[in-house]
Motif scaffolding. Sequence first.
Motif, mmCIF file in Angstrom:
data_model
loop_
_atom_site.group_PDB
_atom_site.id
_atom_site.type_symbol
_atom_site.label_atom_id
_atom_site.label_comp_id
_atom_site.label_asym_id
_atom_site.label_seq_id
_atom_site.Cartn_x
_atom_site.Cartn_y
_atom_site.Cartn_z
ATOM 1 N N GLY A 165 1.425 3.416 -0.719
ATOM 2 C CA GLY A 165 0.849 3.465 0.616
ATOM 3 C C GLY A 165 -0.661 3.571 0.630
ATOM 4 O O GLY A 165 -1.334 2.964 1.467
ATOM 5 N N LYS A 166 -1.219 4.338 -0.284
ATOM 6 C CA LYS A 166 -2.677 4.498 -0.326
ATOM 7 C C LYS A 166 -3.356 3.151 -0.586
ATOM 8 O O LYS A 166 -4.359 2.818 0.050
ATOM 9 C CB LYS A 166 -3.064 5.520 -1.387
ATOM 10 N N GLN A 167 -2.798 2.384 -1.504
ATOM 11 C CA GLN A 167 -3.348 1.055 -1.792
ATOM 12 C C GLN A 167 -3.175 0.120 -0.595
ATOM 13 O O GLN A 167 -4.080 -0.653 -0.267
ATOM 14 C CB GLN A 167 -2.681 0.462 -3.037
ATOM 15 N N LEU A 168 -2.027 0.192 0.052
ATOM 16 C CA LEU A 168 -1.798 -0.663 1.223
ATOM 17 C C LEU A 168 -2.801 -0.348 2.322
ATOM 18 O O LEU A 168 -3.309 -1.246 2.995
ATOM 19 C CB LEU A 168 -0.361 -0.507 1.725
ATOM 20 N N PHE A 169 -3.107 0.939 2.511
ATOM 21 C CA PHE A 169 -4.061 1.308 3.567
ATOM 22 C C PHE A 169 -5.478 0.857 3.260
ATOM 23 O O PHE A 169 -6.271 0.668 4.184
ATOM 24 C CB PHE A 169 -3.994 2.804 3.880
ATOM 25 N N LYS A 170 -5.807 0.641 2.012
ATOM 26 C CA LYS A 170 -7.120 0.056 1.707
ATOM 27 C C LYS A 170 -7.205 -1.348 2.299
ATOM 28 O O LYS A 170 -8.207 -1.727 2.905
ATOM 29 C CB LYS A 170 -7.365 0.026 0.195
ATOM 30 N N HIS A 171 -6.130 -2.107 2.158
ATOM 31 C CA HIS A 171 -6.104 -3.464 2.705
ATOM 32 C C HIS A 171 -6.019 -3.442 4.235
ATOM 33 O O HIS A 171 -6.683 -4.232 4.912
ATOM 34 C CB HIS A 171 -4.932 -4.248 2.111
ATOM 35 N N ILE A 172 -5.202 -2.558 4.775
ATOM 36 C CA ILE A 172 -5.094 -2.434 6.234
ATOM 37 C C ILE A 172 -6.445 -2.020 6.812
ATOM 38 O O ILE A 172 -6.898 -2.570 7.824
ATOM 39 C CB ILE A 172 -3.989 -1.423 6.623
ATOM 40 N N GLY A 173 -7.094 -1.044 6.186
ATOM 41 C CA GLY A 173 -8.406 -0.584 6.647
ATOM 42 C C GLY A 173 -9.433 -1.694 6.627
ATOM 43 O O GLY A 173 -10.252 -1.819 7.549
ATOM 44 N N ASN A 174 -9.414 -2.532 5.589
ATOM 45 C CA ASN A 174 -10.332 -3.671 5.524
ATOM 46 C C ASN A 174 -10.078 -4.646 6.665
ATOM 47 O O ASN A 174 -11.016 -5.208 7.236
ATOM 48 C CB ASN A 174 -10.221 -4.386 4.176
ATOM 49 N N PHE A 175 -8.809 -4.849 6.995
ATOM 50 C CA PHE A 175 -8.464 -5.736 8.115
ATOM 51 C C PHE A 175 -9.032 -5.173 9.424
ATOM 52 O O PHE A 175 -9.650 -5.896 10.211
ATOM 53 C CB PHE A 175 -6.948 -5.906 8.223
ATOM 54 N N HIS A 176 -8.829 -3.873 9.664
ATOM 55 C CA HIS A 176 -9.355 -3.267 10.893
ATOM 56 C C HIS A 176 -10.880 -3.340 10.933
ATOM 57 O O HIS A 176 -11.474 -3.658 11.969
ATOM 58 C CB HIS A 176 -8.904 -1.813 11.021
ATOM 59 N N LYS A 177 -11.511 -3.085 9.814
ATOM 60 C CA LYS A 177 -12.980 -3.145 9.736
ATOM 61 C C LYS A 177 -13.468 -4.544 10.081
ATOM 62 O O LYS A 177 -14.398 -4.716 10.879
ATOM 63 C CB LYS A 177 -13.438 -2.743 8.336
#
Length: 183
Positions: A165-177
């Motif tokens: 999950g932590k790795q997935l949220f790095k990608h999700i966070g980049n998408f939101h950014k």
Amino acid sequence: MDFKTIDHWDEGIWNQVSPIYQKAFGDKGAKPEKIIRNMFRKQICFLHVALQQDLPVGLALTGNLQGINALVIDYIAVDANHQGRGNGSEMIHYLKDWAMVEKGFDSIIIEVESEMSVENLDRIHFWKKNGFTLTDYIHRYIWVPETYQAMYIQLSPNEKFPKDGKQLFKHIGNFHKESFQGI
């Protein structure tokens, strides 16, 4: 149910689905229209519309997660008058097929609120029923009070897909950014 997917801003379609979007997310973190327009301008999102007799009954706003060949479901909603009839699961089935066949994505990811309320547990159950796996990691954004967990489904084998999950949220966070940059 019929489906339409677009990869560009369409004022007419948005005006048709916006009431569903606002009712579902207006007081729960809905992105303003200017951000959604920006996402289309940058070509990082898709709008999927579920139609019954040419009238919208549901929508999903999705995006491409760079680096892991995954589709993120940013928002998904079924009109309140059409809930409880399997329409949400039918939308998920459509998204799985579209993501795999039309775009060649290996997986789909969604973030769900992690607070153990009845409403959130029902949502998690819905996603699990549709084949998604809940990750353990709990993510806290600095700009919203709720905490989230990632859920995913692999559509085809990919050994490089991060199930953490932590790795997935790095990608999700980049998408939101990326969604908010350049406004």
